[in-house]
Scaffold this motif. Structure first.
Motif, PDB file in Angstrom:
ATOM      1  N   LEU A  69       0.985  -1.456   0.344  1.00 56.19           N
ATOM      2  CA  LEU A  69      -0.104   0.439   0.208  1.00 56.19           C
ATOM      3  C   LEU A  69       0.602   1.321  -0.081  1.00 56.19           C
ATOM      4  O   LEU A  69       1.979   1.120   0.712  1.00 56.19           O
ATOM      5  CB  LEU A  69      -0.772  -0.423   0.685  1.00 56.19           C
ATOM      6  N   LEU A  70       0.082   2.312  -0.753  1.00 56.55           N
ATOM      7  CA  LEU A  70       0.925   4.339  -0.616  1.00 56.55           C
ATOM      8  C   LEU A  70       0.239   4.071   0.678  1.00 56.55           C
ATOM      9  O   LEU A  70      -0.923   4.363   0.497  1.00 56.55           O
ATOM     10  CB  LEU A  70       0.485   4.270  -1.632  1.00 56.55           C
ATOM     11  N   ASP A  71       0.756   4.843   1.486  1.00 56.57           N
ATOM     12  CA  ASP A  71      -0.300   5.299   2.835  1.00 56.57           C
ATOM     13  C   ASP A  71       0.464   6.318   3.175  1.00 56.57           C
ATOM     14  O   ASP A  71       2.384   5.802   4.156  1.00 56.57           O
ATOM     15  CB  ASP A  71       0.137   4.096   3.522  1.00 56.57           C
ATOM     16  N   GLU A  72       0.578   7.315   4.061  1.00 59.81           N
ATOM     17  CA  GLU A  72       1.171   8.620   4.409  1.00 59.81           C
ATOM     18  C   GLU A  72       1.685   7.492   5.616  1.00 59.81           C
ATOM     19  O   GLU A  72       3.030   8.482   6.432  1.00 59.81           O
ATOM     20  CB  GLU A  72       0.482   9.881   4.374  1.00 59.81           C
ATOM     21  N   ARG A  73       1.051   7.239   6.367  1.00 57.30           N
ATOM     22  CA  ARG A  73       0.826   6.511   7.266  1.00 57.30           C
ATOM     23  C   ARG A  73       2.297   5.505   7.340  1.00 57.30           C
ATOM     24  O   ARG A  73       2.360   4.148   8.238  1.00 57.30           O
ATOM     25  CB  ARG A  73      -0.045   6.412   8.409  1.00 57.30           C
ATOM     26  N   GLY A  74       2.438   5.162   6.199  1.00 56.29           N
ATOM     27  CA  GLY A  74       3.325   3.519   6.693  1.00 56.29           C
ATOM     28  C   GLY A  74       4.712   4.161   6.619  1.00 56.29           C
ATOM     29  O   GLY A  74       4.731   4.479   7.081  1.00 56.29           O
ATOM     30  N   ILE A 101      -2.670   2.518  -4.555  1.00 55.03           N
ATOM     31  CA  ILE A 101      -3.109   3.608  -4.128  1.00 55.03           C
ATOM     32  C   ILE A 101      -4.303   4.306  -3.752  1.00 55.03           C
ATOM     33  O   ILE A 101      -5.437   3.642  -4.908  1.00 55.03           O
ATOM     34  CB  ILE A 101      -2.642   4.619  -5.401  1.00 55.03           C
ATOM     35  N   GLY A 102      -4.596   4.733  -2.699  1.00 52.41           N
ATOM     36  CA  GLY A 102      -6.421   4.441  -2.270  1.00 52.41           C
ATOM     37  C   GLY A 102      -6.887   6.173  -3.325  1.00 52.41           C
ATOM     38  O   GLY A 102      -6.116   7.024  -3.675  1.00 52.41           O
ATOM     39  N   GLY A 103      -8.165   6.492  -3.419  1.00 54.22           N
ATOM     40  CA  GLY A 103      -9.385   7.132  -3.259  1.00 54.22           C
ATOM     41  C   GLY A 103      -8.723   8.095  -2.806  1.00 54.22           C
ATOM     42  O   GLY A 103      -8.130   8.587  -1.198  1.00 54.22           O
ATOM     43  N   ALA A 104      -9.866   9.499  -3.009  1.00 55.62           N
ATOM     44  CA  ALA A 104      -9.505  10.863  -1.838  1.00 55.62           C
ATOM     45  C   ALA A 104     -10.212  10.651  -0.497  1.00 55.62           C
ATOM     46  O   ALA A 104      -8.863  11.471   0.119  1.00 55.62           O
ATOM     47  CB  ALA A 104     -10.908  11.555  -2.556  1.00 55.62           C
ATOM     48  N   TYR A 105     -10.166   9.541   0.199  1.00 55.67           N
ATOM     49  CA  TYR A 105     -10.806   8.893   0.561  1.00 55.67           C
ATOM     50  C   TYR A 105      -9.351   7.911   1.684  1.00 55.67           C
ATOM     51  O   TYR A 105     -10.158   7.118   3.086  1.00 55.67           O
ATOM     52  CB  TYR A 105     -12.234   8.894   1.447  1.00 55.67           C
ATOM     53  N   GLY A 106      -8.809   7.374   0.943  1.00 56.45           N
ATOM     54  CA  GLY A 106      -7.671   6.292   1.694  1.00 56.45           C
ATOM     55  C   GLY A 106      -9.035   5.215   1.127  1.00 56.45           C
ATOM     56  O   GLY A 106      -9.166   4.282   0.820  1.00 56.45           O
ATOM     57  N   PHE A 107      -8.001   4.536   2.727  1.00 57.06           N
ATOM     58  CA  PHE A 107      -8.181   2.796   2.515  1.00 57.06           C
ATOM     59  C   PHE A 107      -8.476   2.646   3.573  1.00 57.06           C
ATOM     60  O   PHE A 107      -8.691   2.978   4.899  1.00 57.06           O
ATOM     61  CB  PHE A 107      -6.627   2.081   2.996  1.00 57.06           C
ATOM     62  N   SER A 120       5.761   4.872   2.970  1.00 54.68           N
ATOM     63  CA  SER A 120       4.855   6.644   2.726  1.00 54.68           C
ATOM     64  C   SER A 120       6.085   6.956   1.952  1.00 54.68           C
ATOM     65  O   SER A 120       7.417   6.493   1.742  1.00 54.68           O
ATOM     66  CB  SER A 120       4.992   6.976   4.033  1.00 54.68           C
ATOM     67  N   LEU A 121       5.820   8.309   1.240  1.00 58.42           N
ATOM     68  CA  LEU A 121       6.990   8.696  -0.160  1.00 58.42           C
ATOM     69  C   LEU A 121       6.769  10.310   0.692  1.00 58.42           C
ATOM     70  O   LEU A 121       8.083  10.479   0.874  1.00 58.42           O
ATOM     71  CB  LEU A 121       5.468   8.891  -1.091  1.00 58.42           C
ATOM     72  N   SER A 122       5.921   9.988   1.331  1.00 62.00           N
ATOM     73  CA  SER A 122       6.279  11.449   2.735  1.00 62.00           C
ATOM     74  C   SER A 122       5.531  11.758   4.039  1.00 62.00           C
ATOM     75  O   SER A 122       4.190  10.914   3.607  1.00 62.00           O
ATOM     76  CB  SER A 122       6.007  12.926   1.669  1.00 62.00           C
ATOM     77  N   ARG A 123       5.400  12.825   4.464  1.00 64.71           N
ATOM     78  CA  ARG A 123       4.494  12.299   5.916  1.00 64.71           C
ATOM     79  C   ARG A 123       3.254  13.084   5.244  1.00 64.71           C
ATOM     80  O   ARG A 123       2.554  13.559   5.945  1.00 64.71           O
ATOM     81  CB  ARG A 123       5.093  12.969   7.038  1.00 64.71           C
ATOM     82  N   MET A 124       3.388  14.238   4.595  1.00 65.50           N
ATOM     83  CA  MET A 124       2.261  15.283   4.167  1.00 65.50           C
ATOM     84  C   MET A 124       1.601  14.262   3.239  1.00 65.50           C
ATOM     85  O   MET A 124       2.152  13.200   2.620  1.00 65.50           O
ATOM     86  CB  MET A 124       3.022  16.336   3.246  1.00 65.50           C
ATOM     87  N   THR A 125       0.420  14.861   2.980  1.00 62.94           N
ATOM     88  CA  THR A 125      -0.653  13.780   2.314  1.00 62.94           C
ATOM     89  C   THR A 125      -0.304  14.444   0.856  1.00 62.94           C
ATOM     90  O   THR A 125      -0.109  16.009   0.470  1.00 62.94           O
ATOM     91  CB  THR A 125      -1.980  14.735   2.683  1.00 62.94           C
ATOM     92  N   LEU A 126      -0.788  13.704  -0.125  1.00 63.47           N
ATOM     93  CA  LEU A 126      -0.185  13.676  -1.764  1.00 63.47           C
ATOM     94  C   LEU A 126      -1.126  13.607  -2.075  1.00 63.47           C
ATOM     95  O   LEU A 126      -2.563  13.293  -1.640  1.00 63.47           O
ATOM     96  CB  LEU A 126       0.800  13.201  -2.046  1.00 63.47           C
ATOM     97  N   THR A 127      -2.137  14.237  -3.899  1.00 64.82           N
ATOM     98  CA  THR A 127      -3.321  14.286  -4.385  1.00 64.82           C
ATOM     99  C   THR A 127      -2.872  12.491  -4.553  1.00 64.82           C
ATOM    100  O   THR A 127      -1.436  12.229  -5.320  1.00 64.82           O
ATOM    101  CB  THR A 127      -3.138  14.903  -5.135  1.00 64.82           C
TER     102      THR A 127
HETATM  103  C1  SAM Z   1      -5.489  11.901  -0.731  1.00 66.38           C
HETATM  104  S1  SAM Z   1      -4.847  10.460   0.134  1.00 66.38           S
HETATM  105  C2  SAM Z   1      -6.418   9.868   1.307  1.00 66.38           C
HETATM  106  C3  SAM Z   1      -5.988  10.214   2.815  1.00 66.38           C
HETATM  107  C4  SAM Z   1      -6.637   9.685   3.305  1.00 66.38           C
HETATM  108  N1  SAM Z   1      -7.183  10.954   4.549  1.00 66.38           N
HETATM  109  C5  SAM Z   1      -5.943   8.777   4.380  1.00 66.38           C
HETATM  110  O1  SAM Z   1      -6.047   9.058   5.256  1.00 66.38           O
HETATM  111  O2  SAM Z   1      -5.291   8.115   3.559  1.00 66.38           O
HETATM  112  C6  SAM Z   1      -5.173   9.769  -1.430  1.00 66.38           C
HETATM  113  C7  SAM Z   1      -3.860   8.668  -1.437  1.00 66.38           C
HETATM  114  O3  SAM Z   1      -2.664   9.279  -2.279  1.00 66.38           O
HETATM  115  C8  SAM Z   1      -2.141   8.177  -1.076  1.00 66.38           C
HETATM  116  N2  SAM Z   1      -0.855   8.827  -0.475  1.00 66.38           N
HETATM  117  C9  SAM Z   1      -1.342  10.532  -0.323  1.00 66.38           C
HETATM  118  N3  SAM Z   1      -0.613  10.718   0.320  1.00 66.38           N
HETATM  119  C10 SAM Z   1       0.529   9.669   0.423  1.00 66.38           C
HETATM  120  C11 SAM Z   1       2.057   9.356   1.097  1.00 66.38           C
HETATM  121  N4  SAM Z   1       2.772  10.820   1.757  1.00 66.38           N
HETATM  122  N5  SAM Z   1       2.708   8.499   1.051  1.00 66.38           N
HETATM  123  C12 SAM Z   1       2.278   8.217   0.805  1.00 66.38           C
HETATM  124  N6  SAM Z   1       0.617   7.450  -0.409  1.00 66.38           N
HETATM  125  C13 SAM Z   1       0.180   8.807   0.091  1.00 66.38           C
HETATM  126  C14 SAM Z   1      -2.956   6.934  -0.425  1.00 66.38           C
HETATM  127  O4  SAM Z   1      -2.498   6.357  -1.279  1.00 66.38           O
HETATM  128  C15 SAM Z   1      -3.887   7.336  -0.112  1.00 66.38           C
HETATM  129  O5  SAM Z   1      -5.113   6.437  -0.069  1.00 66.38           O
END
Ligand code: SAM
Length: 154
Positions: A69-74, A101-107, A120-127
């Motif tokens: 999974l790609l996840d900012e908390r990963g 990669i999740g949708g706008a609301y994640g997994f 995680s690619l960064s601790r920031m939330t990316l689109t």
């Molecule tokens: C807009 S983000 C979802 C934010 C959602 N509130 C959450 O907590 O997961 C949409 C998707 O982009 C990916 N994503 C966003 N920022 C990321 C990051 N810093 N590292 C890895 N993946 C990221 C993840 O797959 C996430 O599910």
């Protein structure tokens, strides 16, 4: 090994599509790569959208596929660490390495529980759209590192 990238919804911006095509083409010099899109849910509550989108993503995972999974908390990784993860999976005979990669609301938690690893690619939330290009570039970079090609500089 085959790579599969799963994501939610079409890529809206043409400049993002250009980046995806560029790096997907480069990765395909090293191994087969397939990109699969789950239908985006519209007009529901966030939790319901997340739930339905994750159900659709789950259906795209091939039997026995290893889910990442790609996840900012990963887990935060360096590019050489990602390269090593890719080469280990290739050498261990992983047939399908599946990045999602999740949708706008994640997994959902249920979908998260199926993952072998979260990156995680960064601790920031990316689109979720731009993450597509960043992930592809990092995978390409990983293969140039594995093959000792002059792209990545420490
Ligand atoms: C807009 S983000 C979802 C934010 C959602 N509130 C959450 O907590 O997961 C949409 C998707 O982009 C990916 N994503 C966003 N920022 C990321 C990051 N810093 N590292 C890895 N993946 C990221 C993840 O797959 C996430 O599910």
């Amino acid at each position: 090994m085959r790579l599969k990238l799963l994501w939610v919804g079409k890529t809206q911006e043409s400049w993002v599509r250009t980046g995806i095509e560029e790096y997907a083409g480069r990765i395909r010099r090293y191994l087969p790569l397939e990109i699969l899109e789950a239908r985006e849910e519209k007009g529901a509550q966030a939790a319901a959208m997340r739930e339905r989108e994750c159900e659709r993503l789950a259906k795209l995972i091939p039997k026995g596929g290893r889910l990442v999974l790609l996840d900012e908390r990963g887990e935060a990784m360096t590019s050489p660490e990602l390269a090593s993860f890719l080469s280990k999976n290739r050498d261990q005979g992983t047939q399908d390495l599946v990045f999602a990669i999740g949708g706008a609301y994640g997994f959902t938690d249920q979908f998260r529980s199926q993952a072998f690893k979260s990156i995680s690619l960064s601790r920031m939330t990316l689109t979720h759209q731009m993450v597509r290009v960043f992930l592809l570039e990092q995978i390409y970079r990983g293969f140039t590192i594995i093959n000792c090609e002059p792209y990545h500089h420490e």
